[in-house]
Design an enzyme around this catalytic site. Structure first.
Site, PDB file in Angstrom:
ATOM      1  N   THR A 243      39.795  41.440  32.120  1.00  0.00           N
ATOM      2  CA  THR A 243      40.327  40.866  32.739  1.00  0.00           C
ATOM      3  C   THR A 243      39.803  40.522  33.890  1.00  0.00           C
ATOM      4  OG1 THR A 243      39.814  43.384  33.582  1.00  0.00           O
ATOM      5  CG2 THR A 243      42.155  42.853  32.940  1.00  0.00           C
TER       6      THR A 243
ATOM      7  N   SER B 188      36.791  41.714  41.818  1.00  0.00           N
ATOM      8  CA  SER B 188      37.866  40.618  41.935  1.00  0.00           C
ATOM      9  C   SER B 188      36.996  39.707  41.490  1.00  0.00           C
ATOM     10  CB  SER B 188      38.635  40.837  43.470  1.00  0.00           C
ATOM     11  OG  SER B 188      39.518  39.485  42.406  1.00  0.00           O
ATOM     12  N   ARG B 189      36.788  38.872  40.892  1.00  0.00           N
ATOM     13  CA  ARG B 189      36.248  37.741  40.792  1.00  0.00           C
ATOM     14  C   ARG B 189      36.903  36.751  40.699  1.00  0.00           C
ATOM     15  NH1 ARG B 189      35.931  41.093  35.160  1.00  0.00           N
ATOM     16  NH2 ARG B 189      34.560  42.006  35.268  1.00  0.00           N
ATOM     17  N   VAL B 190      37.999  36.502  41.006  1.00  0.00           N
ATOM     18  CA  VAL B 190      38.683  35.573  41.671  1.00  0.00           C
ATOM     19  C   VAL B 190      38.015  35.147  43.571  1.00  0.00           C
ATOM     20  CG1 VAL B 190      40.716  34.235  42.631  1.00  0.00           C
ATOM     21  CG2 VAL B 190      40.617  35.206  40.144  1.00  0.00           C
TER      22      VAL B 190
END
Length: 520
Positions: free
Chosen positions: A340, A366-368
């Site tokens: 994810t 959150s990698r976004v």
């Protein structure tokens, strides 16, 4: 004795003459073993992996070919298998497993085969999609840059989710994982987002409660619920998330935004382990089969933000994983974390301490990131994570010392108010402009002058004041995505601070009296 070339040539010609190009869908086999939702059959020499097979029992039950072995085929049975016995005939269909898709499913509760289980009319659709479908490739995607607002301050500020992202919700049992997902679905009202809630192994009463909640808030108007209860055979629990993904892909391919919740993939992994062991597949770590990682990766990779050439649709995935005693280093949690684009970790200790949603800011990520936030949110939420981390460290240190300098005391006070601001009641969702305003008030020190117990009351009364007297402030944030260019936001907060009446702080008065007595 030697074989002449002419004889070999004649033999090959003879074989080619009898070769038939095409699938013989009438090919049949015989069941040699049946039990626990799995059958074995011989005679299906040309069956394909994933092919749909039909049993010639009273109900015309279907199965799906899984194991292709030298002497028989392992079949997972989709539905009731009580009518199937050894000797039952099974035939190929020449088709892979498909589910009905389309607008007709919206507002309904269905099983993983797309059949209505809500007591309503039978569902008739014109389209189907295979439950297994190759995920969009790199060139078919575009970067995630459009926010998917959850209405939950702690998520939108600390771990923002973008359309097309895969954000894992992970935590122990009964820490609010499903509540976060359901609130996110409710918050999509009016956002032109199709939502799909896949309940895997959840009790029927629990699913009914969630459906009632969605109906109460008008969310079933844009939601499909796919339910595979614990009483269903393991194959249905295994294919449920794939069926939900297929339903979502139909909308995504038509340029729409989709949100899909898998609740939860731990139970799907258990169902797949059960199937694999009965099919005599070699067990690996924790008895899971060797392809358990692939089971989840090929599901979650189907979530994407498609390129403009393909219509720009998106499918956002919120998989849920249950941990045991907060152990995120276990096998299935680490598998899904690595697939994810970030995780929201729910801490049981915080939950029982009354901090809800119990999001652990230190473990959640959150990698976004900021790409999934509007500019106004980026500005007001930039230092929140550091403020919380500093507060946690100082809080434990301050327990052992009574005399604290003014700077340390100020950071402790700000941290306590930050934790309080991020608290939020169940189904009490906020618009993005409301989130920005209260976080701006926090970071600019407007809450520092009021007791911690008054923070949530301050928030509620501030929103009412904004709607009544400064509606243009919220409208400007919503329309431009940025903070107001003039001083209207500061003016509103300064005016409200003068109107707000704090609760009488009896504890502060007692402390002052004790200090005065000590001085005497």
């Amino acid at each position: 004795m030697s074989i002449k070339a002419e004889e070999i040539s004649a033999l090959i010609k003879q074989q080619l003459e009898s070769y038939q190009d095409g699938l013989d869908v009438s090919e049949t086999g015989t069941v040699t073993y049946i039990g626990d939702g799995v059958a074995r059959a011989d005679g299906l020499n040309n069956a394909l992996e994933g092919e749909l097979l039909q049993f010639e029992d009273d109900k015309g039950t279907y199965g799906m070919a899984q194991n292709l072995e030298s002497n028989d085929v392992g079949i997972v049975i989709l539905g009731d298998f009580t009518q199937i016995t050894e000797g039952t005939k099974v035939k190929r269909t020449g088709r892979i497993m498909e589910v009905p898709v389309g607008d007709e499913l919206i507002g309904r509760v269905v099983n993983p085969l797309g059949q209505a289980i809500d007591g309503g009319t039978e569902i008739h659709t014109t389209k189907t999609r295979p439950i297994e479908h190759k995920a969009p490739g790199v060139m078919d995607r575009q970067s995630v840059d459009e926010p998917l607002q959850t209405g939950i301050k702690a998520i939108d500020a600390l771990v923002p989710i973008g359309r097309g992202q895969r954000e894992l919700i992970i935590g122990d049992r009964k820490t609010g994982k499903t509540s976060l997902a359901v609130d996110t679905i409710i918050n999509q009202k009016g956002q032109d987002v199709i939502c799909i809630y896949v309940a895997i192994g959840q009790k029927d009463s629990t699913v009914r409660a969630q459906v009632d909640t969605l109906q109460q808030y008008g969310a079933m108007d844009y939601t499909i619920v796919v339910s595979a209860g614990p009483s269903e055979p393991a194959p249905l629990l295994y294919i449920a998330p794939y069926a939900g993904a297929a339903m979502g892909e139909e909308f995504m391919m038509n340029g729409k935004a989709v949100l899909i919740v898998y609740d939860d993939l731990s139970k799907q992994a258990d169902a797949y382990r059960e199937l694999s062991l009965i099919l005599r597949r070699p067990p690996g770590r924790e008895a899971y089969p060797g392809d358990i990682f692939y089971t989840h990766s090929r599901l979650l990779e189907r979530a994407a933000k498609l390129s403009d050439k393909l219509g720009g649709g998106s499918m956002t995935a919120l998989p849920i994983i249950e941990t045991k005693a907060g152990d995120v280093s276990a096998y299935i949690p680490t598998n899904v974390i690595s697939i994810t684009d970030g995780q929201i970790f729910l801490d049981a200790d915080s939950f029982y301490a009354g901090i809800r949603p119990a999001i652990d800011a230190g473990t959640s990520v959150s990698r976004v990131g900021g790409d999934a936030q509007i500019k106004a949110m980026k500005k007001v939420a930039g230092t929140l994570r550091l403020d919380i981390a500093a507060y946690k460290e100082l809080e434990s240190f301050a327990q052992f010392g009574s005399d604290l300098d003014a700077a340390t005391q100020a950071r402790l006070n700000r941290g306590a108010r930050t934790i309080e601001v991020l608290k939020q009641g169940l189904h009490e969702l906020l618009s993005v402009q409301q989130e920005v305003v209260i976080l701006y008030a926090l970071t600019q020190g407007h809450l520092d002058k009021f007791p911690v117990e008054d923070v949530l009351r301050y928030e509620h009364e501030l929103f009412a004041f904004m709607d009544a007297s400064y509606k243009q402030v919220g409208d400007q944030i919503a329309e431009t995505g940025n903070l107001p260019s003039d001083s209207s936001l500061d003016d509103m907060l300064n005016e409200f601070d003068k109107k707000f009446v704090p609760t009488k702080d009896s504890k502060a008065e007692e402390d002052a009296i004790d200090s005065a007595d000590a001085a005497e």
